[in-house]
Enzyme design. Structure first.
Site, PDB file in Angstrom:
ATOM      1  N   HIS A 276      47.668  13.417   3.318  1.00 54.34           N
ATOM      2  CA  HIS A 276      48.103  12.322   2.450  1.00 54.34           C
ATOM      3  C   HIS A 276      46.965  11.345   2.158  1.00 54.34           C
ATOM      4  O   HIS A 276      47.080  10.493   1.284  1.00 54.34           O
ATOM      5  CB  HIS A 276      49.275  11.604   3.140  1.00 54.34           C
ATOM      6  CG  HIS A 276      49.876  10.520   2.324  1.00 54.34           C
ATOM      7  ND1 HIS A 276      50.012  10.609   0.954  1.00 54.34           N
ATOM      8  CD2 HIS A 276      50.363   9.309   2.658  1.00 54.34           C
ATOM      9  CE1 HIS A 276      50.562   9.500   0.499  1.00 54.34           C
ATOM     10  NE2 HIS A 276      50.775   8.692   1.516  1.00 54.34           N
ATOM     11  N   CYS A 277      45.841  11.448   2.889  1.00 59.31           N
ATOM     12  CA  CYS A 277      44.820  10.399   2.782  1.00 59.31           C
ATOM     13  C   CYS A 277      43.550  10.829   2.047  1.00 59.31           C
ATOM     14  O   CYS A 277      43.248  10.311   0.975  1.00 59.31           O
ATOM     15  CB  CYS A 277      44.432   9.913   4.178  1.00 59.31           C
ATOM     16  SG  CYS A 277      45.827   9.235   5.074  1.00 59.31           S
TER      17      CYS A 277
END
Ligand SMILES: NC(=O)c1ccc[n+]([C@@H]2O[C@H](COP(=O)([O-])OP(=O)(O)OC[C@H]3O[C@@H](n4cnc5c(N)ncnc54)[C@H](O)[C@@H]3O)[C@@H](O)[C@H]2O)c1
Length: 446
Positions: A276-277
């Site tokens: 997600h990052c």
């Protein structure tokens, strides 16, 4: 003002302070566990009733947290998961951990932060600390959050009646050497008082906090950390594709270069970025930089290369099949590992999803095995992919059914010797099979 701050500080030190955590996901839940361990009363807020119900039943939905921890937390009687935002009025600090993805135009999607602020503003109380943990561009806390929060019915003003804090999360799921409490935590505040309170609050659960001079500095720090990783992975991915053309083993090169005792930090190539990052956060800065008429060329280039490397893996699969007089069209392929990295159950932005799509576009029949992801959920957290699949069992007999096994994630539970022995062809994107003696002729590195 001084008296007010001193009273708040005393409440924090006495742990007589109720914490509200908004967003009970990968970031919010570990935070709750830490505050709970230290005896704070914690209210967890989410809009997802299913998550709240699970927590009310003592169940965890995050593998590395485990139900034992969430049950223990619930049994303290000091933890309350809820979807009722009116309870914001009962907390002393609100810590916001909601998603910050990109929209379809690869621009920051601020909806979740905005919605959260809209949900809490009506219940905002004097002297509350409002801390944001979601990764975002510099300026978000002041420019997006503050104006919404100040629309509260009591007319409370930031910096005067409530305190704004930004403290980025540095969770590394699956990393056994670090946990929430042992990872140093950067904290920024809108005023020296906000910083002092935010820093004191986090120091109750984190061994080392790192106060910085402003909210923007804290917001930028998180992006710089992830941009550093994104760009270095792109560099090594590009070098891998070149080394392949030059018939040089990049893994051997990295191992050799790593013996340099200074000035070299190893990064490893792979099938493409996931999580997600790292694939997403850099573009938050790219977007904000446009306001300053500043092109972020490194970030754009890294994005291009990290996308290209997934296509490089697809091409290797085609090459490997061709070497056996087979085509991609009609080939039966087994993807090993759906999660974006080893030993975790998170498939957000996983390159396996992109590879599944690319291979199926070429006419292959693709299945997957992942001991951590029994099923790709109907509403994929990837948002872009709509696969509904189940992990197929892994055995000697099942491996032999496929024309090719594609190692995308090197989970430590995989027996790579058995995988090579029983597969017809193997494409390895993680250097997981380099030490295997028997069957090297079947292995293609990608
Ligand atoms: N996962 C990580 O390892 C990690 C690491 C560092 C930073 N971050 C950042 O932390 C933030 C949260 O990430 P995550 O991985 O915990 O996400 P997540 O998807 O696991 O959890 C987010 C939660 O927020 C809830 N939510 C969404 N909108 C809401 C709203 N309006 N009100 C209340 N709850 C709402 C969702 O239902 C979900 O449960 C993101 O900004 C991410 O970039 C994540």
């Amino acid at each position: 003002m001084k008296n007010k701050i001193d009273q708040l500080k005393k409440k924090i030190i006495d742990h007589d302070f109720t914490i509200g955590v908004v967003g009970l996901g990968y970031v919010g839940l570990p935070l709750i566990v830490e505050f709970g361990k230290k005896g704070f009363r914690v209210i967890g807020f989410d809009i997802d009733q299913l998550k709240v119900d699970k927590l009310l039943a003592g169940e965890s939905y995050i593998e590395h947290i485990g139900s034992e921890l969430t049950t223990r937390l619930l049994n303290t009687g000091k933890f309350e998961p809820t979807v009722d935002f009116a309870k914001i009025a009962e907390v002393d600090a609100v810590i916001i951990c909601v998603p910050t993805p990109l929209n379809r135009y690869r621009e920051p999607e601020m909806k979740y932060i905005r919605d959260t602020c809209t949900s809490i503003k009506d219940y905002l109380q004097e002297n509350q600390i409002i801390a944001l943990e979601s990764t975002t561009y510099p300026g978000t806390t002041e420019e997006v959050m503050k104006p919404i929060l100040e629309q509260n019915p009591s007319g409370l003003k930031a910096d005067q009646d409530f305190y704004l804090v930004y403290s980025p999360e540095r969770e590394d799921p699956g990393n056994k050497n670090f946990s929430t409490s042992t990872i140093p935590k950067v904290v920024g505040g809108s005023t020296p008082e906000s910083l002092e309170l935010g820093n004191l609050l986090y120091s109750q659960i984190i061994e080392k906090t790192v106060p910085v001079s402003s909210l923007k500095t804290a917001e930028m720090t998180k992006l710089v950390e992830n941009i550093y990783r994104n760009i270095n992975i792109a560099l090594v991915n590009e070098l891998k594709m070149l080394a392949d053309r030059m018939d040089i083993n990049i893994w051997e090169v990295i191992k050799a270069a790593s013996t340099k005792p200074f000035g070299f930090h190893p990064f490893y190539p792979g099938p493409g970025l996931g999580g997600h990052c790292i694939p997403i956060d850099p573009f938050y800065l790219t977007w904000k930089a446009r306001e300053y008429n500043f092109p972020t060329r490194f970030i754009e280039l890294a994005g291009e290369i990290n996308a290209k490397v997934t296509e490089f893996v697809r091409d290797k699969v085609v090459e490997a099949l061709n070497s056996k007089e087979k085509s991609l069209k009609g080939a039966k392929i087994l993807i090993l590992g759906m999660a974006y990295k080893r030993d975790i159950d998170d498939l957000r932005e996983s390159p396996s999803l992109k590879l599944m799509e690319l291979l199926e576009k070429g006419g292959a029949k693709v299945e997957y095995n992942d001991p951590h992801i029994p099923q790709i959920p109907k509403v994929s957290p990837m948002r872009n992919y709509k696969f509904i699949r189940k992990s197929v069992p892994l055995s000697s007999a099942s491996l032999a059914k496929y024309d090719l096994a594609l190692i995308v994630t090197d989970h430590s539970s995989y027996d790579f010797e058995a995988i090579v022995e029983n597969s017809n062809l193997v494409v390895d994107t993680r250097n997981a099979t380099s030490q295997i003696k028997k069957g090297q002729e079947k292995i293609w590195t990608a």
